[in-house]
Design an enzyme around this catalytic site. Structure first.
Site, short mmCIF file in Angstrom:
data_model
loop_
_atom_site.label_atom_id
_atom_site.label_comp_id
_atom_site.label_asym_id
_atom_site.label_seq_id
_atom_site.Cartn_x
_atom_site.Cartn_y
_atom_site.Cartn_z
N THR A 62 0.82 -1.21 0.00
CA THR A 62 0.00 0.00 0.00
C THR A 62 0.86 1.26 0.00
O THR A 62 0.67 2.16 -0.83
CB THR A 62 -0.92 -0.01 1.23
OG1 THR A 62 -1.77 -1.17 1.14
CG2 THR A 62 -1.77 1.23 1.31
N ILE A 63 1.79 1.35 0.92
CA ILE A 63 2.59 2.57 1.05
C ILE A 63 3.73 2.60 0.04
O ILE A 63 3.95 3.59 -0.66
CB ILE A 63 3.14 2.69 2.50
CG1 ILE A 63 2.00 2.72 3.52
CG2 ILE A 63 4.05 3.90 2.64
CD1 ILE A 63 1.00 3.85 3.35
N GLY B 118 4.34 1.94 11.22
CA GLY B 118 4.14 0.63 11.83
C GLY B 118 5.29 0.20 12.70
O GLY B 118 5.21 -0.78 13.43
N SER C 9 2.17 7.15 11.63
CA SER C 9 1.13 6.41 10.90
C SER C 9 0.05 7.33 10.36
O SER C 9 0.03 8.53 10.63
CB SER C 9 0.49 5.39 11.84
OG SER C 9 -0.42 6.07 12.69
N CYS C 10 -0.87 6.75 9.59
CA CYS C 10 -1.92 7.50 8.92
C CYS C 10 -2.76 8.31 9.90
O CYS C 10 -2.94 9.52 9.74
CB CYS C 10 -2.81 6.55 8.12
SG CYS C 10 -3.20 5.00 8.95
N ASN C 11 -3.25 7.67 10.96
CA ASN C 11 -4.11 8.39 11.89
C ASN C 11 -3.33 9.47 12.63
O ASN C 11 -3.84 10.58 12.82
CB ASN C 11 -4.74 7.42 12.89
CG ASN C 11 -6.09 6.94 12.40
OD1 ASN C 11 -6.94 7.75 12.03
ND2 ASN C 11 -6.30 5.63 12.39
N ARG D 188 -10.87 2.17 9.70
CA ARG D 188 -11.22 1.19 8.67
C ARG D 188 -10.61 -0.15 9.09
O ARG D 188 -9.55 -0.18 9.74
CB ARG D 188 -10.75 1.60 7.28
CG ARG D 188 -9.23 1.74 7.09
CD ARG D 188 -8.58 0.45 6.71
NE ARG D 188 -7.15 0.53 6.59
CZ ARG D 188 -6.29 0.23 7.56
NH1 ARG D 188 -6.73 -0.12 8.77
NH2 ARG D 188 -4.99 0.26 7.34
N HIS E 140 -2.87 6.06 19.96
CA HIS E 140 -2.72 7.13 18.96
C HIS E 140 -2.24 8.43 19.58
O HIS E 140 -1.41 9.14 19.00
CB HIS E 140 -4.03 7.33 18.21
CG HIS E 140 -4.50 6.10 17.51
ND1 HIS E 140 -5.34 5.18 18.10
CD2 HIS E 140 -4.20 5.61 16.28
CE1 HIS E 140 -5.54 4.19 17.26
NE2 HIS E 140 -4.88 4.41 16.16
N HIS F 95 -10.33 6.10 7.37
CA HIS F 95 -10.62 6.33 8.77
C HIS F 95 -11.48 7.59 8.89
O HIS F 95 -11.41 8.48 8.04
CB HIS F 95 -9.34 6.59 9.56
CG HIS F 95 -8.31 5.52 9.49
ND1 HIS F 95 -8.50 4.25 9.94
CD2 HIS F 95 -7.03 5.54 9.01
CE1 HIS F 95 -7.40 3.53 9.77
NE2 HIS F 95 -6.49 4.29 9.20
N GLN G 280 -6.23 6.36 4.57
CA GLN G 280 -5.05 5.71 5.15
C GLN G 280 -4.02 5.30 4.10
O GLN G 280 -2.82 5.30 4.37
CB GLN G 280 -5.48 4.48 5.96
CG GLN G 280 -5.82 3.23 5.15
CD GLN G 280 -7.26 3.25 4.62
OE1 GLN G 280 -8.03 4.14 4.91
NE2 GLN G 280 -7.61 2.25 3.84
N1 LIG Z 1 -1.75 0.64 4.90
C1 LIG Z 1 -1.91 1.68 5.66
O1 LIG Z 1 -3.03 2.09 5.89
C2 LIG Z 1 -0.73 2.40 6.25
C3 LIG Z 1 -0.84 3.77 6.50
C4 LIG Z 1 0.24 4.44 7.05
C5 LIG Z 1 1.40 3.75 7.38
N2 LIG Z 1 1.46 2.41 7.15
C6 LIG Z 1 2.72 1.75 7.53
O2 LIG Z 1 3.48 1.57 6.36
C7 LIG Z 1 4.24 0.37 6.45
C8 LIG Z 1 3.92 -0.52 5.27
O3 LIG Z 1 2.53 -0.85 5.34
P1 LIG Z 1 1.72 -1.32 4.05
O4 LIG Z 1 0.28 -1.12 4.37
O5 LIG Z 1 2.27 -0.70 2.84
O6 LIG Z 1 2.01 -2.87 4.08
P2 LIG Z 1 1.71 -3.93 2.93
O7 LIG Z 1 1.49 -5.20 3.63
O8 LIG Z 1 0.70 -3.40 1.99
O9 LIG Z 1 3.08 -4.00 2.12
C9 LIG Z 1 4.28 -4.46 2.67
C10 LIG Z 1 5.24 -4.77 1.55
O10 LIG Z 1 6.49 -5.16 2.11
C11 LIG Z 1 6.99 -6.28 1.41
N3 LIG Z 1 7.92 -7.01 2.29
C12 LIG Z 1 7.84 -8.23 2.81
N4 LIG Z 1 8.90 -8.50 3.57
C13 LIG Z 1 9.70 -7.42 3.51
C14 LIG Z 1 10.94 -7.07 4.07
N5 LIG Z 1 11.62 -7.90 4.87
N6 LIG Z 1 11.45 -5.86 3.82
C15 LIG Z 1 10.78 -4.98 3.04
N7 LIG Z 1 9.57 -5.26 2.48
C16 LIG Z 1 9.06 -6.47 2.72
C17 LIG Z 1 5.78 -7.05 1.03
O11 LIG Z 1 6.05 -7.88 -0.07
C18 LIG Z 1 4.81 -5.91 0.68
O12 LIG Z 1 4.97 -5.52 -0.65
C19 LIG Z 1 3.91 -0.23 7.81
O13 LIG Z 1 4.82 0.25 8.75
C20 LIG Z 1 2.55 0.38 8.10
O14 LIG Z 1 2.25 0.42 9.47
C21 LIG Z 1 0.45 1.74 6.56
#
Ligand SMILES: NC(=O)c1ccc[n+]([C@@H]2O[C@H](COP(=O)([O-])OP(=O)(O)OC[C@H]3O[C@@H](n4cnc5c(N)ncnc54)[C@H](O)[C@@H]3O)[C@@H](O)[C@H]2O)c1
Ligand SMILES: NC(=O)c1ccc[n+]([C@@H]2O[C@H](COP(=O)([O-])OP(=O)(O)OC[C@H]3O[C@@H](n4cnc5c(N)ncnc54)[C@H](O)[C@@H]3O)[C@@H](O)[C@H]2O)c1
Ligand SMILES: NC(=O)c1ccc[n+]([C@@H]2O[C@H](COP(=O)([O-])OP(=O)(O)OC[C@H]3O[C@@H](n4cnc5c(N)ncnc54)[C@H](O)[C@@H]3O)[C@@H](O)[C@H]2O)c1
Ligand SMILES: NC(=O)c1ccc[n+]([C@@H]2O[C@H](COP(=O)([O-])OP(=O)(O)OC[C@H]3O[C@@H](n4cnc5c(N)ncnc54)[C@H](O)[C@@H]3O)[C@@H](O)[C@H]2O)c1
Lengths: 339, 339, 339, 339
Positions: free
Chosen positions: C12-13, C110, C139-141, C168, C194, C220, C302
């Site tokens: 996602t990010i 995260g 984080s997002c929130n 969400r 938070h 959210h 988010q």
């Molecule tokens: N999704 C959200 O809403 C959101 C919002 C803000 C911040 N975040 C934070 O961003 C970070 C990433 O979240 P996300 O939602 O993109 O997760 P995600 O699960 O969508 O993506 C994670 C990615 O990391 C890859 N991956 C697996 N092992 C890995 C490793 N050892 N090193 C690097 N990459 C690896 C996976 O293949 C995947 O592509 C987290 O810290 C999360 O808390 C997420």
């Protein structure tokens, strides 16, 4: 003298087995094996149900104010029959323990078929279960399909069947499983395992199945297509299903019930324990016949559909009763099935 | 001699009023007004409940195999007290009919406050309802807020309150209302009407409310912030709420219950009728005190939360009992509230 | 010469960081670290983005028809700056690898705060990030709350804040996370983490937060209450927020937009990449002022809300720009924020 | 000289027709008829799209700051072709207005078949639409079924088909439609109207259809069973579908895409306008052949699937092109179908 029964695990299935055993004068509940001191444990203690716990967790229970009746091995030792209602896949680990105690066991559908001598569904193979040591009651969806198909086989002969299963995502209590907004192919292949599972009970069955998961918790919905060996009439089929009490024939036009949520509301309004529906809920207006081909939709209440079969099978395993119809009648009147 | 009661409408609220009346020996159910020959009608006939119908729909019922006990006007004429449980906004039309019969009426929260002499919530203004002709029991969310706030006012004094209400989208039986995948501001303004509604019962209350609707059917969740007139201790507050049986104090850490779905499962497991929770479900670990400020989350089971207040108010309207505590005790023991 | 950037992880990010880097002429994307040969890998290859893989999985990629540009260590070695976008909690393991290469890293929310020298949010502490080696974008929130609260602090002074966060359940792509039909207290305590997380960036902030999870995937929703140090007027506050482009001021009455799903539809219709909303979506009609107290609802997308801050922080870490306003302007015009 | 096109209504379908017309150099958009001054109106004005309004609502638009380009009747008078994209069932009322202007019209699937001379789907009956005055493009589900079945008919001959349709409850933007937690039979009968609707285009088709509604917004999922006139091989069928660009062949095993939400994520990631998928999304691993019988699942993106057919049909109605393949190629390359 009543048969002494132990129930191992008290989640969705286990707690319903417990309540059925309590209703049944042929059975005596020795107790329930609990693994966490959660609210279920409190409720059971309150109801006077003996709770047995693993040796290494007794302290945890006591600290939570729950006085266990003993350790789990004692529970198994005392029982004449054990119901394994552990999370899918754990039964196989438990089996080793059961074997030490040498007790017959009813396993659930989340286990591999190999765990037991036979996989079981009352209308298909009751007599095969007589005096068996380990029997596996097939899963909710398979039970729902087999009830219908074994009856149709018996009455008309089944040439080929197709099941498209629209599965609930999680049980109502489960907060962590999804999907939230998706239709998931599970598996993303045809056939799904459901047809294969049905053949563990009914090897004669020519069936293809396919399954999706959708974001709802209440019931599965099954679309069934059957090619029978001879032409049938709709009224006849309904009359046959009506004779077996494990089918709730829903007249949507007259009652307004056309969804799983309205079915569940019916069960709550009718005063069913936990709002359960033990029957296949067949929607009459979806029963459509084209010569030898039959289509229908049936709702399957995953939480409770396997409970009658779990009761029935005890009579077979323990050799208490050889006539499946008398067993079914007993179970049904006990649980209020078809009433 | 028991009071003769009529119930007009038998949806979510009406059918629960019916069952409560049936449990109560002080009351006698004359019958229920039904407008459609749906499955509810069949169930009621089966339970021996007299069903009354509009003159112009009697044929429709008879054609569906339901023999009405008479026309609706007869039902109203026979009753000493009428419960209006019609869809929100219809009560005001029904009122004209009730006035012809000159009978006292309990209206529900979906009606405008102007429909009745007073809006009502037991812990706030029981005595104001004594011998009133028309009383409106406020809605589910308002009932939940007022139970808490009127008690806090009485015990500590309330300076200011804030409620953020996370509403369920539809009742479990309702298939047509959404949203399916959205958080909806309802209204897209602050304040929402909930605070205003609370003041129809408790005009002294300084409250701001805000509300969103989310895709779930089980319960509302209310976040409450209260500024009290004096500092409090958490244990003290819990002890106070515990004294009033209409609060279920949920210990998430010990019981594992941390969501509306697990609350509902608890109610099913505990054998509650329809799996109802008449109490405000207060999550103990969310009760947080900062000097005079109190925060908490409480779950509100919209389908059943207003039933106790609906029972209580009859005793006031009919002048049967002047002591609110004796009424509450009667209602609670009848419905199993707090047990 | 553009800064060479590596992105580790493309969920996602990560994939949004990749696209932002590609838009930015100050940056040059060295490549992306991929761990599975899924459709993302195909899309990236198609777009000409170099894909780097772990040594022991290169074969798997090649078998799937994806030709990696090299091994991951090469990617890190080549980069001037690394974005870690791994699953929450994995960043701390990756950190050891980054340290070997001695490169500055942007971590995500995260991870625990301890992973980096500082936790970061542009409007709060841009200058603290200048020349830091490891920075964590919250984080997002938390990002959504801090954007608002740091601006309010700067303009009026913040005495105390309260955030009730309606989260969400899962990102749109995620099929396995629930709940399906529940409101979940997460955590079943007040305060939630938070507020604590916000203080890692803004230690001066007196904030209480509470959070529930609801069955939706889109955004959210945050309810915010702030006690300011001086009285304000609604128009003034709106004018202030309007000046910062990272607030989308939604006029529900005029536009009909009153929910997260309608917000998302707006973003799709407006042609935003992936239908993203980088801004805090503040609903104008929920902005309510009572003297020094301010209430409002804001929607937080988010999936994309942290992307602008991720871009900004690179300029600080690399010491490219000391004026936060010029950085914000650059990022915003690049991403189309506030347009 | 480009054909002058008017679009009446700009909801889910209308706004996508507008964007397609804008992409197409053979067409010139005269304008769009808008009935409410919502955010769509603002966006269109911003994009320079002329907005036409009903005479009696012009004031309302002007008060909202939207300057209409004129009244609706002028829009119709100017156009060579009108797209009716009004809410299902309103087209028949609009038709009287269109007739006054004597202009050819494309209606949508929410209208009764009688509204037009023919019901239409490109791969089935392009040439029948040539020079017709009123054509109805069938609904999303019917379009999805017919694309597949008309091709299979052409290539192999279709003896009998079955479609079990798992429908999305509401479009993503819609907040008011449910169900929230139910599987709804819609209709609670077999067959559903979908097969009937397909026969308005392909009267030769022997098809039975059945449909449920589930709580999701993203896509419909169709389970299809076809009995062909001759045996086929899986690879062959895939090769045939691959040749027609309006099929997206999804390899779940390789790409990890096994659900509607992951499909939608793919479309967002691939940069599709609004994240749309114009193609039938056929899951390769669900394509199962048993001699002459073929099973598969296909996802249907209800919001956009009919857009290509809406474009195609204009060329037929206006007699611009007699060769369906050249039309399809034009539409597909314009919209990026199959790329
Ligand atoms: N999704 C959200 O809403 C959101 C919002 C803000 C911040 N975040 C934070 O961003 C970070 C990433 O979240 P996300 O939602 O993109 O997760 P995600 O699960 O969508 O993506 C994670 C990615 O990391 C890859 N991956 C697996 N092992 C890995 C490793 N050892 N090193 C690097 N990459 C690896 C996976 O293949 C995947 O592509 C987290 O810290 C999360 O808390 C997420
Ligand atoms: N839930 C359904 O819809 C459903 C329907 C039919 C069949 N089944 C099958 O029934 C079985 C039980 O499923 P469930 O839904 O009741 O699960 P569940 O998760 O609701 O309950 C499992 C219970 O087992 C307990 N447990 C944990 N470890 C254990 C162990 N080692 N031994 C015994 N018990 C242990 C848990 O504490 C819990 O109480 C599975 O095989 C499942 O596939 C489930
Ligand atoms: N459902 C809730 O969550 C809830 C909670 C608290 C209060 N209330 C209030 O209770 C009242 C009833 O709501 P409900 O949820 O039970 O509605 P419902 O829609 O479930 O039931 C309404 C019933 O009224 C019947 N009816 C139709 N026309 C009628 C008429 N003219 N007169 C009398 N009855 C008629 C219908 O057949 C139906 O049985 C409303 O004022 C509502 O706002 C509802
Ligand atoms: N949404 C889908 O999934 C889908 C798919 C295929 C076909 N369709 C069909 O397309 C048609 C349009 O559906 P939609 O989903 O775009 O609806 P919608 O509700 O999203 O949009 C309808 C639009 O029509 C406008 N409108 C109101 N009154 C009107 C009038 N008298 N004349 C013209 N327009 C008017 C509304 O303002 C709105 O912009 C229907 O026939 C529907 O059945 C819809």
């Amino acid at each position: 003298m009543p048969v002494k029964v132990a129930v191992n695990g008290s989640g969705t299935i286990g707690k319903r087995i417990v309540d059925s055993v309590l209703l049944n004068k042929d059975f005596k509940l020795v107790g329930v094996a609990k693994y966490k001191p959660d609210y279920q444990a409190y409720l059971m203690i309150e109801k006077g149900i003996p709770v047995f716990v693993p040796r290494d967790r007794a302290g945890e229970f006591i600290n939570s104010g729950i006085e266990p009746s003993g350790y789990i091995d004692y529970l198994f030792e005392e029982a004449d029959l054990i119901y394994d209602a552990s999370p899918g896949g754990k039964g196989v680990l438990n089996k080793k323990i059961y074997e030490k105690h040498g007790k017959p066991v009813v396993f659930q559908g989340g286990e591999d078929p190999e765990i037991a001598e036979i996989s079981y569904s009352t209308f298909c193979n009751y007599s095969d279960a007589i005096n068996k040591k380990n029997v596996r009651v097939v899963s909710c969806n398979t039970t729902g399909m087999l009830r219908l198909l074994c009856i149709l086989e018996k009455e008309y002969g089944v040439k080929k069947a197709l099941a498209v299963i629209i599965r609930r995502a999680a049980d109502p209590k489960e907060d962590n499983r999804g999907p939230v907004n998706s239709i998931l192919l599970d598996p993303p292949e045809i056939p799904s395992h459901h047809g294969v599972d049905a053949r563990t009970v009914a090897p004669w069955l020519n069936i293809t199945s396919a399954a999706v998961v959708v974001p709802t918790t209440l019931m599965h919905m099954q679309f069934i297509e059957v090619e029978l060996k001879s032409p049938v009439k709709k009224d006849e089929v309904l009359e046959v299903l009506g004779r077996y009490r494990r089918f709730l024939l829903i007249d949507s036009a007259r009652t307004g019930i056309d969804s799983t949520s309205k079915l569940m509301e019916l069960a709550r309004d009718a005063g069913r324990m936990r709002g359960d529906i033990y029957e296949n809920s067949v929607f009459i207006d979806t029963v459509k016949i084209e010569d030898t081909r039959l289509y229908l939709f049936q709702g399957i209440h995953q939480e409770s559909i396997v409970i009658p079969e779990n009761m029935d099978v005890a009579y077979a395993i323990l050799g208490l009763e050889h006539d499946q119809y008398r067993v079914v009648e007993k179970t049904d009147s006990l649980l209020g099935v078809g009433s």
